[in-house]
Enzyme design. Structure first.
Site, PDB file in Angstrom:
ATOM      1  N   GLY A 183       0.844  -1.189   0.000  1.00  0.00           N
ATOM      2  CA  GLY A 183       0.000   0.000   0.000  1.00  0.00           C
ATOM      3  C   GLY A 183       0.873   1.231   0.000  1.00  0.00           C
ATOM      4  N   GLN A 196       2.952   9.902   1.393  1.00  0.00           N
ATOM      5  CA  GLN A 196       4.252   9.213   1.361  1.00  0.00           C
ATOM      6  C   GLN A 196       5.064   9.574   0.121  1.00  0.00           C
ATOM      7  OE1 GLN A 196       2.660   5.086   2.328  1.00  0.00           O
ATOM      8  NE2 GLN A 196       4.625   5.104   3.396  1.00  0.00           N
ATOM      9  N   CYS A 243       6.531  -0.313   7.035  1.00  0.00           N
ATOM     10  CA  CYS A 243       6.102   0.886   6.314  1.00  0.00           C
ATOM     11  C   CYS A 243       7.232   1.353   5.409  1.00  0.00           C
ATOM     12  CB  CYS A 243       5.740   1.979   7.318  1.00  0.00           C
ATOM     13  SG  CYS A 243       5.123   3.470   6.528  1.00  0.00           S
ATOM     14  N   LEU A 244       6.894   1.736   4.174  1.00  0.00           N
ATOM     15  CA  LEU A 244       7.905   2.227   3.231  1.00  0.00           C
ATOM     16  C   LEU A 244       8.612   3.465   3.770  1.00  0.00           C
ATOM     17  CD1 LEU A 244       5.957   1.917  -0.156  1.00  0.00           C
ATOM     18  CD2 LEU A 244       7.557   0.284   0.864  1.00  0.00           C
ATOM     19  N   HIS A 288      -3.922   0.719   7.889  1.00  0.00           N
ATOM     20  CA  HIS A 288      -2.578   1.308   7.883  1.00  0.00           C
ATOM     21  C   HIS A 288      -2.535   2.552   6.978  1.00  0.00           C
ATOM     22  CE1 HIS A 288       1.990   0.761   7.795  1.00  0.00           C
ATOM     23  NE2 HIS A 288       1.776   1.622   6.809  1.00  0.00           N
ATOM     24  N   GLU A 289      -3.109   2.419   5.771  1.00  0.00           N
ATOM     25  CA  GLU A 289      -3.039   3.538   4.808  1.00  0.00           C
ATOM     26  C   GLU A 289      -3.964   4.685   5.206  1.00  0.00           C
ATOM     27  OE1 GLU A 289      -0.613   3.470   2.856  1.00  0.00           O
ATOM     28  OE2 GLU A 289      -0.179   1.337   3.110  1.00  0.00           O
ATOM     29  N   HIS A 329      -2.232   6.797   7.634  1.00  0.00           N
ATOM     30  CA  HIS A 329      -1.287   7.724   6.993  1.00  0.00           C
ATOM     31  C   HIS A 329      -1.997   9.026   6.611  1.00  0.00           C
ATOM     32  CE1 HIS A 329       2.606   5.856   6.507  1.00  0.00           C
ATOM     33  NE2 HIS A 329       2.106   4.754   5.977  1.00  0.00           N
TER      34      HIS A 329
END
Ligand code: NI
Length: 170
Positions: free
Chosen positions: A54, A59, A106-107, A148-149, A152
Site C-alpha cells: 500500500g 508518502q 512501512c515504506l 494502515h493507509e 497515513h
C-alpha cells in the site's frame, strides 16, 4: 497499461512533517484532472518499485486523501492477492469487535517491523479513480492494509498504534 513514461517517486521518510499532517479530500472533478490521474500512475509504479502493498499520497509528498493498495496472488503475506485498488477520501466502518495482531512495516520507515492490533473486518467507502463512490467490505490482511493507509492520511503511522514496543524489530 504502458507505464514506461511514468516516474517512480521518492518515498518520504519518517520525520518529514508531510507524514504528520492531515490530508485534503478531493472532489470527483479534481480526481479527474490529468495531474491527479498522473499521480495515481506514479504512486502505482512507486509502490511496485518499493515492493509495497500500500502507499498513501503523503508518502510521495502530496497532502491529498488518496491511497493505493495491491498485491500479486501467491504472496506469503496474503495468498489471494489484492487487486490494485485506488481510494480517495476513505471512510472506514469497523464490522464487529474482532481484532487481530500481526506484523506491519512501512515504506517510510524501512527495515522496521512491529506487531499492531487491527480490526479484522471493515466496510470501506470512498471514491474510485474516476471519482465514483464505492463501498466494499474487507477482512484479514487487506483490511489491515486499509487501516494502515487510512492512518497515513490522518497523519498517523503504525508505530503510533503499537501498544507494546518490545516487538519492534529490524
Ligand atoms: Ni506505511
Amino acid at each position: 497499461m504502458p507505464l514506461v513514461h511514468t516516474a517512480v517517486r521518492k518515498v518520504v521518510m519518517l520525520g518529514d512533517p508531510v507524514l504528520r499532517a492531515e490530508t485534503r479530500r478531493l472532489s470527483p472533478a479534481e480526481i479527474r484532472l490529468p495531474e491527479i490521474q498522473r499521480l495515481i500512475e506514479e504512486m502505482a509504479v512507486t509502490m511496485e518499485a518499493y515492493e509495497g502493498v500500500g502507499i498513501a499520497a503523503n508518502q510521495v509528498g502530496e497532502g491529498l486523501s488518496l491511497f493505493l493498495m495491491g498485491l500479486k496472488p501467491g504472496s506469503e503475506r496474503w495468498r489471494e492477492g489484492i487487486d490494485l485498488t485506488v481510494v480517495f477520501n476513505p471512510e472506514m466502518k469497523f464490522l464487529g469487535q474482532e481484532t487481530e495482531w500481526d506484523w506491519e512495516g512501512c515504506l517510510s520507515a524501512p527495515g522496521l517491523r512491529g506487531k499492531v492490533e487491527r480490526h479484522t473486518r471493515l466496510e470501506l467507502e470512498g471514491l474510485d479513480r474516476e471519482g465514483k463512490p464505492f463501498r466494499r467490505t474487507y477482512e484479514g490482511f487487506p483490511a489491515r492494509v486499509i487501516q494502515h493507509e487510512t492512518d497515513h492520511l490522518m497523519g498517523k503511522v503504525y508505530l503510533d498504534r503499537m501498544k507494546d514496543l518490545t516487538t519492534l524489530a529490524y
